[in-house]
Each structure stands twice: as structure tokens, then as C-alpha cells.
Design an enzyme around this catalytic site. Sequence first.
Site, PDB file in Angstrom:
ATOM      1  N   ASP A  35       5.743   1.956  -3.765  1.00  0.00           N
ATOM      2  CA  ASP A  35       5.981   2.852  -2.628  1.00  0.00           C
ATOM      3  C   ASP A  35       4.641   3.161  -1.946  1.00  0.00           C
ATOM      4  O   ASP A  35       3.630   3.399  -2.611  1.00  0.00           O
ATOM      5  CB  ASP A  35       6.635   4.157  -3.113  1.00  0.00           C
ATOM      6  CG  ASP A  35       7.242   4.958  -1.982  1.00  0.00           C
ATOM      7  OD1 ASP A  35       8.481   5.082  -1.951  1.00  0.00           O
ATOM      8  OD2 ASP A  35       6.475   5.470  -1.127  1.00  0.00           O
ATOM      9  N   ILE A  36       4.635   3.180  -0.630  1.00  0.00           N
ATOM     10  CA  ILE A  36       3.397   3.392   0.128  1.00  0.00           C
ATOM     11  C   ILE A  36       2.900   4.834   0.005  1.00  0.00           C
ATOM     12  O   ILE A  36       1.710   5.098   0.202  1.00  0.00           O
ATOM     13  CB  ILE A  36       3.621   2.988   1.613  1.00  0.00           C
ATOM     14  CG1 ILE A  36       2.315   2.609   2.273  1.00  0.00           C
ATOM     15  CG2 ILE A  36       4.356   4.080   2.371  1.00  0.00           C
ATOM     16  CD1 ILE A  36       2.490   1.917   3.609  1.00  0.00           C
ATOM     17  N   HIS A 110      17.725   1.356  -1.868  1.00  0.00           N
ATOM     18  CA  HIS A 110      16.561   1.250  -2.747  1.00  0.00           C
ATOM     19  C   HIS A 110      16.695   2.235  -3.880  1.00  0.00           C
ATOM     20  O   HIS A 110      17.177   3.348  -3.694  1.00  0.00           O
ATOM     21  CB  HIS A 110      15.253   1.496  -1.985  1.00  0.00           C
ATOM     22  CG  HIS A 110      15.249   2.712  -1.126  1.00  0.00           C
ATOM     23  ND1 HIS A 110      15.941   2.788   0.075  1.00  0.00           N
ATOM     24  CD2 HIS A 110      14.664   3.925  -1.281  1.00  0.00           C
ATOM     25  CE1 HIS A 110      15.764   3.985   0.609  1.00  0.00           C
ATOM     26  NE2 HIS A 110      15.007   4.702  -0.202  1.00  0.00           N
TER      27      HIS A 110
HETATM   28  P1  5GP Z   1      14.060   7.473   0.859  1.00  0.00           P
HETATM   29  O1  5GP Z   1      13.636   8.828   1.357  1.00  0.00           O
HETATM   30  O2  5GP Z   1      14.761   6.670   1.911  1.00  0.00           O
HETATM   31  O3  5GP Z   1      14.839   7.539  -0.435  1.00  0.00           O
HETATM   32  O4  5GP Z   1      12.730   6.717   0.454  1.00  0.00           O
HETATM   33  C1  5GP Z   1      12.042   5.846   1.304  1.00  0.00           C
HETATM   34  C2  5GP Z   1      10.722   5.524   0.658  1.00  0.00           C
HETATM   35  O5  5GP Z   1      10.152   4.438   1.340  1.00  0.00           O
HETATM   36  C3  5GP Z   1       9.692   6.673   0.717  1.00  0.00           C
HETATM   37  O6  5GP Z   1       9.315   7.035  -0.608  1.00  0.00           O
HETATM   38  C4  5GP Z   1       8.538   6.081   1.508  1.00  0.00           C
HETATM   39  O7  5GP Z   1       7.280   6.472   1.035  1.00  0.00           O
HETATM   40  C5  5GP Z   1       8.765   4.586   1.348  1.00  0.00           C
HETATM   41  N1  5GP Z   1       8.237   3.790   2.458  1.00  0.00           N
HETATM   42  C6  5GP Z   1       8.442   4.021   3.785  1.00  0.00           C
HETATM   43  N2  5GP Z   1       7.834   3.075   4.520  1.00  0.00           N
HETATM   44  C7  5GP Z   1       7.247   2.222   3.634  1.00  0.00           C
HETATM   45  C8  5GP Z   1       6.479   1.034   3.805  1.00  0.00           C
HETATM   46  O8  5GP Z   1       6.198   0.568   4.907  1.00  0.00           O
HETATM   47  N3  5GP Z   1       6.051   0.410   2.665  1.00  0.00           N
HETATM   48  C9  5GP Z   1       6.353   0.905   1.409  1.00  0.00           C
HETATM   49  N4  5GP Z   1       5.881   0.215   0.357  1.00  0.00           N
HETATM   50  N5  5GP Z   1       7.077   2.024   1.233  1.00  0.00           N
HETATM   51  C10 5GP Z   1       7.520   2.676   2.333  1.00  0.00           C
END
Ligand code: 5GP
Length: 127
Positions: A35-36, A110
Amino acid sequence: MPYAYDDQNIFARILRGEIPNKTVLETEHCLAFHDIRAQAPTHVLVIPRGAYVNFDHFIAEASDAEILDFNRAVAKVGEMLDLLPGTGGEGYRLIANSGPHSHQEVPHLHFHVLAGRPLGAMLVGPA
Ligand code: 5GP
């Protein structure tokens, strides 16, 4: 049309190679990468290569082979990173957000794999 998939979402772009990622594992049907914005010392995302918005979409429409591969990929990440409590690891937490109340940010399924420190209570705040 309950599961409209946006093919411009960030994970679709990662899968197409348009945006770099730090890959942990690649399988026939899945990709796992860091995760970034890590929220724990280990914060890995496991995603299917298929165009699924969230977990319920995946279970409704993915093939058995995709579902099996996804589950095995999540377990394999835990094994690769020495997280499994059954083999001496300190454990991990899986999170899969789905829809607005979950605060899902990226509309491509994810699983978050979080580990590397005590993670505290599951949720903060009242029910
Ligand atoms: P959600 O809130 O949808 O469950 O989690 C999305 C996750 O994607 C977040 O933890 C965020 O940091 C991660 N994320 C968003 N954009 C990117 C990216 O460009 N690269 C990576 N590796 N992670 C990302």
C-alpha cells in the site's frame, strides 16, 4: 446494473502497468503489492486481476478458479512475510471494504493485509 466497474480506477491502472507498484506476489488471477500509504509496518493489498468492484461482486461473478486463487494468494502473502501465527508469526488482520459505509476508496476489490505491530481494537468509536 449493480456492479458498474470503472476501468480508470487506480488499481485497474496498476494492473495495466500504467502506474508502478511494489509487487509482493503475482499469481494467475491476482496481484499483491505494498500500500502506498502504509498504516502498519506491513500493509499489503491483494487484488484480483478481474474487473470486480468489491467482495460481493467477486463472489457473485468470479469463477471458482479465481476465488480459489485469490484466497490462496492472501494466505501466501501471510506465509511469505512470516505472519502466520501457526508457524511462529505474530499474526495479521484482513480488511475488505465494500461500499460507502465501509469508506471504500478504490472501487476494485482488495484485501488489506495489515501486520507488524499490535493493531489494537478492531474499530474505534461507538456502535
Ligand atoms: P480502501 O479505502 O479502498 O479500502 O483502500 C484503498 C487503499 O489503496 C488505501 O489504503 C490507499 O493507501 C491505497 N492506494 C491508493 N492509491 C494507491 C496507489 O496508487 N498505489 C498503491 N500501492 N496503493 C494505493
